[in-house]
Design a protein around this motif. Structure first.
Motif, PDB file in Angstrom:
ATOM      1  N   ALA A 172       1.138  -1.403  -0.078  1.00 20.38           N
ATOM      2  CA  ALA A 172       0.464   0.073  -0.122  1.00 20.38           C
ATOM      3  C   ALA A 172       1.105   1.426  -0.010  1.00 20.38           C
ATOM      4  CB  ALA A 172      -1.077   0.120   0.956  1.00 20.38           C
ATOM      5  N   GLY A 173       1.827   1.309   0.602  1.00 24.20           N
ATOM      6  CA  GLY A 173       3.229   2.973   1.419  1.00 24.20           C
ATOM      7  C   GLY A 173       4.433   2.733   0.715  1.00 24.20           C
ATOM      8  N   GLY A 174       5.187   1.542   0.298  1.00 29.36           N
ATOM      9  CA  GLY A 174       5.813   1.752   0.081  1.00 29.36           C
ATOM     10  C   GLY A 174       6.533   1.904  -0.896  1.00 29.36           C
ATOM     11  N   GLU A 175       8.292   1.810  -1.611  1.00 26.65           N
ATOM     12  CA  GLU A 175       8.782   2.695  -1.890  1.00 26.65           C
ATOM     13  C   GLU A 175       8.192   2.536  -3.376  1.00 26.65           C
ATOM     14  OE1 GLU A 175      12.904   1.768  -1.929  1.00 26.65           O
ATOM     15  OE2 GLU A 175      13.170   3.300  -3.279  1.00 26.65           O
ATOM     16  N   LYS A 176       7.767   1.035  -3.859  1.00 24.43           N
ATOM     17  CA  LYS A 176       7.333   0.745  -4.927  1.00 24.43           C
ATOM     18  C   LYS A 176       5.671   1.817  -5.356  1.00 24.43           C
ATOM     19  CE  LYS A 176       4.976  -2.873  -6.412  1.00 24.43           C
ATOM     20  NZ  LYS A 176       4.692  -3.986  -6.152  1.00 24.43           N
ATOM     21  N   GLU A 177       5.110   1.910  -4.483  1.00 29.06           N
ATOM     22  CA  GLU A 177       3.704   2.456  -4.191  1.00 29.06           C
ATOM     23  C   GLU A 177       3.937   3.858  -4.552  1.00 29.06           C
ATOM     24  OE1 GLU A 177       4.567  -0.527  -2.034  1.00 29.06           O
ATOM     25  OE2 GLU A 177       3.191  -1.710  -3.280  1.00 29.06           O
ATOM     26  N   VAL A 178       5.213   4.266  -3.990  1.00 30.41           N
ATOM     27  CA  VAL A 178       5.461   6.041  -3.959  1.00 30.41           C
ATOM     28  C   VAL A 178       5.725   6.364  -5.133  1.00 30.41           C
ATOM     29  CG1 VAL A 178       7.152   7.617  -3.329  1.00 30.41           C
ATOM     30  CG2 VAL A 178       5.853   5.953  -1.225  1.00 30.41           C
ATOM     31  N   GLY A 179       5.874   5.041  -6.002  1.00 32.68           N
ATOM     32  CA  GLY A 179       6.376   5.888  -7.660  1.00 32.68           C
ATOM     33  C   GLY A 179       5.670   5.503  -8.341  1.00 32.68           C
ATOM     34  N   LEU A 180       4.926   4.793  -8.200  1.00 30.69           N
ATOM     35  CA  LEU A 180       2.557   4.589  -9.333  1.00 30.69           C
ATOM     36  C   LEU A 180       2.018   6.027  -8.334  1.00 30.69           C
ATOM     37  CD1 LEU A 180       2.102   0.464  -8.262  1.00 30.69           C
ATOM     38  CD2 LEU A 180       3.245   2.391 -10.448  1.00 30.69           C
ATOM     39  N   LEU A 181       2.030   6.107  -7.350  1.00 28.27           N
ATOM     40  CA  LEU A 181       1.327   7.426  -6.934  1.00 28.27           C
ATOM     41  C   LEU A 181       2.236   8.544  -7.244  1.00 28.27           C
ATOM     42  CD1 LEU A 181      -1.345   8.706  -5.954  1.00 28.27           C
ATOM     43  CD2 LEU A 181      -0.206   8.531  -3.373  1.00 28.27           C
ATOM     44  N   SER A 193       3.479   8.550 -10.627  1.00 30.32           N
ATOM     45  CA  SER A 193       3.351   8.959 -11.561  1.00 30.32           C
ATOM     46  C   SER A 193       2.242   9.200 -11.865  1.00 30.32           C
ATOM     47  CB  SER A 193       3.863   7.488 -12.236  1.00 30.32           C
ATOM     48  OG  SER A 193       4.987   7.183 -11.821  1.00 30.32           O
ATOM     49  N   GLU A 194       1.253   8.781 -11.309  1.00 34.89           N
ATOM     50  CA  GLU A 194      -0.201   8.766 -11.829  1.00 34.89           C
ATOM     51  C   GLU A 194      -0.168  10.836 -11.304  1.00 34.89           C
ATOM     52  OE1 GLU A 194      -3.604   6.617 -10.135  1.00 34.89           O
ATOM     53  OE2 GLU A 194      -2.093   5.059  -9.103  1.00 34.89           O
ATOM     54  N   LEU A 195      -0.201  11.136 -10.234  1.00 44.24           N
ATOM     55  CA  LEU A 195      -0.173  12.417 -10.034  1.00 44.24           C
ATOM     56  C   LEU A 195       1.061  13.565 -11.099  1.00 44.24           C
ATOM     57  CD1 LEU A 195       0.236  12.437  -6.140  1.00 44.24           C
ATOM     58  CD2 LEU A 195      -1.791  13.170  -7.133  1.00 44.24           C
ATOM     59  N   ARG A 196       1.578  13.191 -11.656  1.00 41.49           N
ATOM     60  CA  ARG A 196       2.471  13.717 -12.685  1.00 41.49           C
ATOM     61  C   ARG A 196       1.552  13.666 -14.307  1.00 41.49           C
ATOM     62  NH1 ARG A 196       7.563  10.831 -10.618  1.00 41.49           N
ATOM     63  NH2 ARG A 196       8.113  12.199  -8.916  1.00 41.49           N
ATOM     64  N   ILE A 197       1.108  12.287 -13.739  1.00 41.76           N
ATOM     65  CA  ILE A 197       0.299  12.579 -15.102  1.00 41.76           C
ATOM     66  C   ILE A 197      -1.206  12.937 -15.158  1.00 41.76           C
ATOM     67  CG2 ILE A 197      -1.160  11.264 -16.270  1.00 41.76           C
ATOM     68  CD1 ILE A 197       0.612   8.650 -16.282  1.00 41.76           C
ATOM     69  N   LYS A 198      -1.563  13.261 -13.464  1.00 43.93           N
ATOM     70  CA  LYS A 198      -3.372  13.941 -13.817  1.00 43.93           C
ATOM     71  C   LYS A 198      -2.615  15.579 -13.473  1.00 43.93           C
ATOM     72  CE  LYS A 198      -7.760  14.400 -11.820  1.00 43.93           C
ATOM     73  NZ  LYS A 198      -8.753  14.446 -12.885  1.00 43.93           N
ATOM     74  N   SER A 199      -1.865  16.215 -12.733  1.00 44.16           N
ATOM     75  CA  SER A 199      -1.228  17.433 -13.208  1.00 44.16           C
ATOM     76  C   SER A 199      -0.836  18.582 -13.895  1.00 44.16           C
ATOM     77  CB  SER A 199      -0.210  18.003 -12.037  1.00 44.16           C
ATOM     78  OG  SER A 199       1.054  17.282 -12.622  1.00 44.16           O
ATOM     79  N   ARG A 200      -0.212  17.366 -15.307  1.00 44.45           N
ATOM     80  CA  ARG A 200      -0.874  17.634 -16.931  1.00 44.45           C
ATOM     81  C   ARG A 200      -1.954  18.076 -17.249  1.00 44.45           C
ATOM     82  NH1 ARG A 200       4.503  13.894 -18.092  1.00 44.45           N
ATOM     83  NH2 ARG A 200       5.999  14.936 -15.979  1.00 44.45           N
TER      84      ARG A 200
END
Ligand code: SF4
Ligand code: SF4
Length: 231
Positions: free
Chosen positions: A36-45, A47-54
């Motif tokens: 739910a909240g490890g390094e991998k999930e940080v990376g995924l979130l 990416s999602e936030l970068r795409i959404k903000s663009r």
């Protein structure tokens, strides 16, 4: 371990959309294990936030970091300075971790990215189940190692209730009745006589269920007590 799940992306986006910079902060222990909240999930979130903000045409600086535990003071040393460069920290820890982050990184705004669910176990890959409610007075010894507080839908310590039918719980047919499980476990252990113990021995002591709970290991408490009494 503490089991948590990520909040819906829209909910997370709504909490950060007006910010100029966010540091997503993962936690490398329980929430990493339950994905739910490890390094991998940080990376995924991130990416999602970068795409959404663009897509939304918003400029947002999004940073990523993961510390070993957000419930332990010492691990904040490595990110304290970096966090100051952001308007908010989006914590991917359990509720305790989010609160401690807010305390350790004050006055930076700390927002939760997860919903904390329970203390549980990994039943199979990708699937976790609750096992303990941290009642502060464990009675597992008398219940064949099955927690009546957690596994019984009504937390009955003197079950089963009238809703138990064919080994299933009235709260849902897919759910085994905790008290049938307890009976079967004690039978396998040849300890059914445990049920014959006077009820008073099996009455749950709820006195430890005060909040917020606090516990200090005796070994750490003694020197402090000696100092106080010497004053
Ligand atoms: S009896 Fe209390 S401490 Fe023991 S497993 Fe159940 S909730 Fe947890
Ligand atoms: S049916 Fe069993 S598990 Fe369900 S509430 Fe009653 S005693 Fe608890």
């Amino acid at each position: 371990m503490i089991v948590a799940e990520r909040k819906a992306f829209d909910q997370i986006w709504n909490s950060v959309k007006d910010l100029k910079s966010v540091l997503i902060l993962g936690c490398g222990t329980c929430v990493a294990v339950c994905q739910a909240g490890g390094e991998k999930e940080v990376g995924l979130l991130a990416s999602e936030l970068r795409i959404k903000s663009r897509i939304e045409g918003k400029e947002m600086k999004i940073g990523e970091a993961t510390i070993e535990r957000q419930c332990d003071k010492e691990f904040f040393d490595s990110i304290r300075d970096r966090a100051k460069g952001y308007e908010a920290v989006l914590s991917m820890a359990c509720g305790a971790g989010v609160q401690y982050s807010a305390e350790m990184l004050e006055p930076i705004l700390c927002l939760p990215a997860l919903n904390t669910r329970f203390i549980g176990v990994t039943e199979q890959e990708g699937s976790w189940a609750e096992r303990c409610r941290a009642c502060g007075n464990c009675v597992l010894a008398d219940y064949g190692g099955i927690c009546p507080m957690t596994i019984c839908a009504k937390s009955l310590v003197n079950g089963p209730c009238g809703g138990s039918k064919n080994g299933k719980c009235e709260a849902g047919e897919e759910k085994d009745c905790a008290w049938v499980l307890i009976y079967n476990r004690l039978k396998k252990q040849n300890r059914l006589d445990t049920f014959l113990k006077p009820v008073a021995n099996r009455v749950k002591d709820y006195s430890k269920q005060t909040h917020p709970g606090r516990y200090t290991n005796e070994a750490y408490l003694k020197p402090e007590m000696e100092v106080k009494s010497a004053k």
